[in-house]
Enzyme design. Structure first.
Site, PDB file in Angstrom:
ATOM      1  CD  GLU A 272     -21.045  45.238  12.484  1.00 13.45           C
ATOM      2  OE1 GLU A 272     -21.227  44.229  11.790  1.00 13.45           O
ATOM      3  OE2 GLU A 272     -20.430  46.253  12.088  1.00 13.45           O
ATOM      4  CD  GLU A 367     -16.502  47.459  13.579  1.00 16.36           C
ATOM      5  OE1 GLU A 367     -16.832  46.856  14.623  1.00 16.36           O
ATOM      6  OE2 GLU A 367     -16.544  46.955  12.447  1.00 16.36           O
TER       7      GLU A 367
END
Ligand code: NAG
Ligand code: NAG
Ligand code: NAG
Ligand code: NAG
Ligand code: NAG
Ligand code: NAG
Ligand code: NAG
Length: 591
Positions: A272, A367
């Site tokens: 991220e 994810e």
């Protein structure tokens, strides 16, 4: 004529139009340590495995990888007519319909996973590893792990804090104090034990932050995320003057894991990279900087070590990020990685867009977490984030996280996912529980082998993820030339399906029950042809012109092999497909 068409099928064996998994440092997952659907374990009779979307309130009250009525063979091609309301599912099984090769499915290794599994007695630990990686268990093939700590870790650390704690160290320009530390070593040792259960799993690492001293403000710790520290990109971001140290950090990590017997196959440079919440274990990394780290030496170091580089590793709403990385470091960007957290539903068509730009690069859904799913409610989290990415071109997917304690932890004291449900809940040193997501992941990971090829679905999908009700599927041809077809039926009623293939071959029919995920395993045409059980027609051919021509209207469809008919000697049961749950949470049998 039958033999001729079967010969042709074999000649066209699994030709791939799209991305290939050759050269990833994993063998292909075949042979004794592969599993159902590889060339050493061919599927010999049609089967259906079912998991209910409903999360059971009490154990054993719903179907979880339960055998259902097997799909039945149909004689005639395209047997649908206007006179029945069965759902036509059509797969483009021509060479042009062949899409990407599949690598696998999995769950993520986190600090929480390692600490809760470490608390199990050794014989129970061995059993849970079989449940996760054995051929009688989920047989997972595509595994992520955290480099240093993540939010699902009771401790905060990198592999070179060089100071009193994470985010509070002095620059260590030579990485002289690089050390996996107790938690990193525990993770490496446990990951190495995957090899006791199966062969080469594709393993990739992702850091939640670089060592604090590589960031612009390593002193900035905000325990309370609400106190003005949110999204502090200027502070919680990578300082590019430490590019040489970042390169060393990753090479030392790959080498240290190798010294513990773990082969790292892939790397995302930052989990991220657009998440910069102050105090949280994360770090902002611009796409241009990700490309610069690769181009200035990391790409070469990783390729020298056989490690593939995966760009981005974040949500589908910023699809330019991996494109910018690939433009900045084209020879070192091997793959793109996507997460699911774009609003309530991710838009996975970006995978197709990236594919048009870089047709040879593999992509993955890396994810997605299922947050506080409630017992008694339907939940589609796994299917909704595995099926569409694959249909759009992903070669695998992995859920977050693999195992937690009953309170969804341990997790970071500075925030972190307080309700991420894993696949395994460890209740005590002798007891663990498989969640519904364990079985949902198993609907994919058990039956889609490495090297399988995903084919285009031309008809049969209804609605999209954006609709409250929808029907979706993927169809892959496994290395044994049989098919694994995974359906999700969220339409609100049972769906009677007729499955056919543009390149001919046998057709199959069966029912996908309301509110379920179902995997059909279909033997190769060659095995069906050799079985000596030729399909018999029942029902009446409709003559005349128009849509009904040559089609059959029938309620008692033709059957060659079904759950009610005993299998013939040639159509043998496939070993290791069904699964029983013991009261103590252990599965029966040995991998
Ligand atoms: C960085 O964090 C400090 C607090 O440690 C704050 O005073 C400063 O304004 C922040 N800088 C930026 C550019 O946000
Ligand atoms: C999904 O992304 C595609 C581009 O890949 C875009 O055309 C489409 O409008 C998006 N759909 C939604 C519902 O946002
Ligand atoms: C799964 O359950 C959670 C908690 O009830 C809910 O927020 C989420 O929307 C569900 N996801 C899906 C895809 O059904
Ligand atoms: C383990 O904990 C989970 C979560 O609290 C619970 O649902 C489950 O029933 C427990 N299992 C056992 C065997 O105690
Ligand atoms: C299908 O399942 C949904 C969700 O569980 C339920 O609300 C609905 O009543 C079911 N439909 C039928 C026809 O049983
Ligand atoms: C189905 O039709 C195709 C051509 O339309 C033909 O090549 C194939 O042999 C047929 N399959 C069967 C099982 O009849
Ligand atoms: C669940 O089913 C399995 C297999 O049928 C059985 O062995 C086990 O005792 C059942 N567990 C519970 C809690 O009912």
């Amino acid at each position: 004529m039958l033999l001729t068409s079967l010969g042709l099928t074999l000649l066209l064996a699994n030709s791939v139009a799209g991305q290939s998994i050759e050269g990833l440092g994993v063998s292909g997952g075949r042979g004794p340590r592969g599993g159902i659907g590889d060339d050493a374990h061919p599927v010999r009779r049609p089967q259906a495995l079912i998991t209910d979307a409903k999360i059971p309130i009490a154990p054993n009250t719903t179907r979880q990888l339960a055998p259902g009525p097997a799909p039945r063979l149909v004689l005639h091609n395209r047997t649908l007519s206007t006179c029945d309301n069965r759902r036509a599912v059509l797969i483009d099984s021509s060479t042009g319909g062949a899409q990407q090769e599949m690598l696998g499915f999995g769950h993520a290794w986190t600090g929480s996973t390692v600490s809760v599994l470490d608390s199990l007695d050794d014989d129970v630990f061995v059993q849970v590893m079989r449940d996760l990686f054995g051929q009688e268990g989920n047989n997972m093939n595509f595994m992520r792990h955290t480099i240093g700590s993540s939010d699902l870790d009771g401790n905060q650390y990198s592999y070179d804090d060089n100071g009193p704690s994470f985010n509070q160290g002095e620059p260590d320009l030579e990485l002289a104090n690089f050390d996996l530390g107790p938690h990193g070593r525990a993770m490496a040792k446990m990951i190495a034990r995957m090899g006791d259960v199966k062969g080469d799993v594709f393993l990739f690492g992702s850091p939640w932050s670089y060592p604090g001293w590589m960031k612009h403000n390593n002193l900035f710790i905000a325990p309370n995320l609400n106190e003005g520290s949110y999204s502090n990109i200027m502070n919680n971001s990578f300082n590019t003057k430490y590019i040489p140290q970042a390169i060393q950090y990753f090479t030392k990590y790959v080498d240290a894991f190798r010294d513990h017997g773990v082969t790292v196959n892939g790397l995302t440079l930052m989990n991220e990279p657009l998440n910069a919440q102050g105090g949280y274990p994360c770090m902002f990394l611009d796409a241009a900087d990700e490309a610069a780290i690769l181009a200035q030496g990391l790409g070469e170091e990783m390729h020298n070590r056989g490690v593939k580089v995966m760009a981005y590793d974040h949500n589908t709403d910023q699809p330019m990020y991996p494109l910018r990385v690939a433009q900045g470091a084209p020879e070192y960007t091997d793959m793109a990685a996507w997460h699911c957290y774009q609003g309530s539903v991710a838009n996975y068509s970006v995978i197709q867009d990236f594919h048009y730009a870089y047709p040879d690069k593999l992509q993955f859904m890396t994810e997605c977490s299922n947050y506080l799913p409630e017992a008694g409610s339907d939940n589609w989290s796994v299917a909704q984030n595995f099926i569409p990415p694959v249909r759009y071109g992903a070669s695998g997917a992995t859920m977050w996280v693999m195992a937690t304690d009953p309170d969804f932890g341990p997790h970071s004291p500075y925030g972190g996912c307080a309700g991420c449900l894993g696949s395994i809940i460890v209740n005590s040193s002798t007891t663990y529980t498989k969640t519904n997501d364990y079985f949902m992941v198993g609907q994919f990971s058990r039956f889609i082998r490495r090297g399988a090829v995903n084919y285009k679905v031309l008809e049969g999908v209804e609605g999209t993820t954006y609709d409250p009700n929808w029907f979706d599927l993927i169809a892959v041809k496994n290395p044994d030339m049989g098919w694994a077809v995974v359906f999700m039926n969220n339409l609100g009623s049972d769906q009677d399906v007729v499955l056919s293939f543009t390149a001919g071959g046998f057709e199959w029919e069966g029912t996908i029950p309301n509110a379920t995920v179902v995997t059909w395993l279909l033997p190769s045409d060659q095995i069906v042809g050799q079985s000596g059980v030729l399909p018999q027609a029942s029902g009446t051919a409709v003559s005349g012109t128009g849509t009904g021509e040559g089609r059959i209207c029938s309620t008692t469809s033709s059957v060659a092999s079904s759950s009610s008919a005993p299998p013939t000697s040639m159509l043998e049961p496939v070993p290791h497909t069904t699964h029983t749950i013991a009261a103590d949470g252990r599965s029966s049998g040995v991998a």
